[in-house]
Design a protein around this motif. Sequence first.
Motif, short mmCIF file in Angstrom:
data_model
loop_
_atom_site.label_atom_id
_atom_site.label_comp_id
_atom_site.label_asym_id
_atom_site.label_seq_id
_atom_site.Cartn_x
_atom_site.Cartn_y
_atom_site.Cartn_z
N ALA A 161 -25.30 95.83 73.43
CA ALA A 161 -24.63 94.49 74.41
C ALA A 161 -25.41 93.53 74.33
N ASP A 162 -27.20 93.95 73.83
CA ASP A 162 -27.74 92.56 74.01
C ASP A 162 -27.42 92.03 72.85
N ALA A 163 -26.93 92.62 71.63
CA ALA A 163 -26.40 91.68 69.93
C ALA A 163 -24.87 91.13 70.88
N LYS A 164 -23.55 91.73 71.37
CA LYS A 164 -22.74 90.99 71.99
C LYS A 164 -23.47 89.55 72.56
N ALA A 165 -24.42 90.25 73.65
CA ALA A 165 -24.66 89.08 73.70
C ALA A 165 -25.41 87.80 74.07
N GLU A 166 -25.51 87.67 72.74
CA GLU A 166 -25.90 86.68 72.37
C GLU A 166 -24.82 85.57 71.63
N VAL A 200 -24.15 90.61 82.71
CA VAL A 200 -24.27 89.45 83.42
C VAL A 200 -26.19 88.88 83.45
N ARG A 201 -26.85 89.91 83.33
CA ARG A 201 -27.77 89.29 83.54
C ARG A 201 -28.80 89.04 82.38
N ALA A 202 -27.44 88.89 80.76
CA ALA A 202 -27.78 87.65 79.71
C ALA A 202 -27.34 86.07 79.82
N ALA A 203 -26.02 86.56 80.33
CA ALA A 203 -25.81 84.81 80.93
C ALA A 203 -26.34 84.10 81.99
N GLY A 252 -28.47 81.58 83.01
CA GLY A 252 -29.20 80.66 82.94
C GLY A 252 -28.61 79.82 81.70
N LEU A 253 -27.68 80.76 81.57
CA LEU A 253 -26.54 80.07 79.57
C LEU A 253 -25.52 79.46 80.34
N ALA A 254 -25.09 80.93 81.28
CA ALA A 254 -23.32 80.66 81.76
C ALA A 254 -23.58 79.72 83.15
N GLU A 255 -22.05 78.78 83.01
CA GLU A 255 -23.19 77.87 84.92
C GLU A 255 -21.99 78.81 85.79
N ARG A 256 -20.95 79.79 85.18
CA ARG A 256 -20.43 80.72 85.77
C ARG A 256 -20.37 82.34 85.50
N THR A 257 -20.46 83.08 85.72
CA THR A 257 -19.48 84.73 85.37
C THR A 257 -18.58 84.90 85.82
#
Length: 457
Positions: A201-206, A230-233, A235-240
């Motif tokens: 999951a962490d690798a895909k969340a890259e 969701v946590r990985a997104a 600060g990187l995505a404006e919305r999830t």
Amino acid sequence: MSALWTSAEIAEATGGTVSADFEVSGVTFDSREVQEGDLFVAMPGTVHDGHKFVGKAIDAGAAGLLVSEPQDHPHVLVDKVDEALEALGRAARARLDDKAVVIGVTGSVGKTSTKEALYAALDRTSHGAAHRSVKSYNNHTGVPLSLARMPRETCFGVFEMGMNHAGEISALTRMVRPHIAVVNAIAPAHIENLGSIEAIADAKAEIFEGLEPGGTAIVPEASDQRDRLVRAARGLAERTLTFGGEEGDAAVLHAVPARRGTLVTARLPSRELTFTIAQPGEHWVSNALAVLAAVGVAGGDVAVAGLALADMGGLAGRGQRHAVPVNGGEALLIDESYNANPASMEATLKTLASEKGRKVAVLGAMKELGEEGPALHAALAAPILAAGVDQLVLVGDEMKALEDALSGQLAMTRVADADQATEALLSTIRPGDAILVKASNSVGLAKLVASVAGGQA
């Protein structure tokens, strides 16, 4: 339409030197795929150096070359061809500016099908102005090639990203710079290399690391790794947005099997929509929700996208269906020979269960499962029995654990390779059979499909 690239543009992007002016209409690094007007990229290789195939590429109609050795034909000379291809891909992405919406897709299972469905939906809604990576060009060479092939008039770009190890998607997504990043599923594929489902999951969340400012992450609601993604997104995505499950932003309200595929009523972030998916199976319903969520965020027409889903045919190796002549009748062969992991095996066995007639499964080994391999293969026994499989052909040494788990419970045989599997299938196939063929690509069951679907039954 204007040229895809001029020699001057290629030189500017790569820092190379032009031997003579030329224009190209396509890009390839496979001399067998060269079309009239293409740029042939002479990639270095562990087995074959692309420079050895320059003559073949020119004979096939290549208009120019990207090389690190001087040639007697129009070319751009660079220090390192692989780095030059990456630079050309970045330049293709940069020249879009704000004219296009770019979508990145990754996942453990079904990412190619999801990418193709997204492309079909956006191509229809943009009247032919969509672009996507073809085949499974999703690695460190396939992604820059797919970018370099993107026309400057593109309105929507869809790019698949894959990985075998941590850090690989991070590099790819920074080339693609998506506005929307989709993770369609998490499953224990490549667990041998990554060690745990959480690491997968962490690798895909890259993929979220390359999101453009204001970007959107789209993740599966019903996944055990939902919260991790969701946590990985953050600060990187404006919305999830999430899809699937009862609480997903895109969720199924009602789904029933149709004469062809599934009739679905879904709640989407912007509206409710009733549409038909041409391909059967719960996994396709999940993929469709991800697709429609992404289309909505991209500004496409979700109703038109629904029509595209209804028209989609199966992809070779990923659900394509063949009517096989058998003794004056026909059998159905479902080609899932391109890839396999525990999640996709279970999903396609559920699809087989819904088919009429005697159920035959030809199942090959699932690769890159590491120490968990025997247990994960043996665990297929339950979905096989639940699917009502009548005849089972197992392929490869890894399937011994499954053979032991099913001992005495149904008719089966285990063989060494695709050739023996073909013989075993041909000896048992009957009119009216529904046949599922699924394995990791390296098992080679595409050869079985080609033989049997070619009418040799």
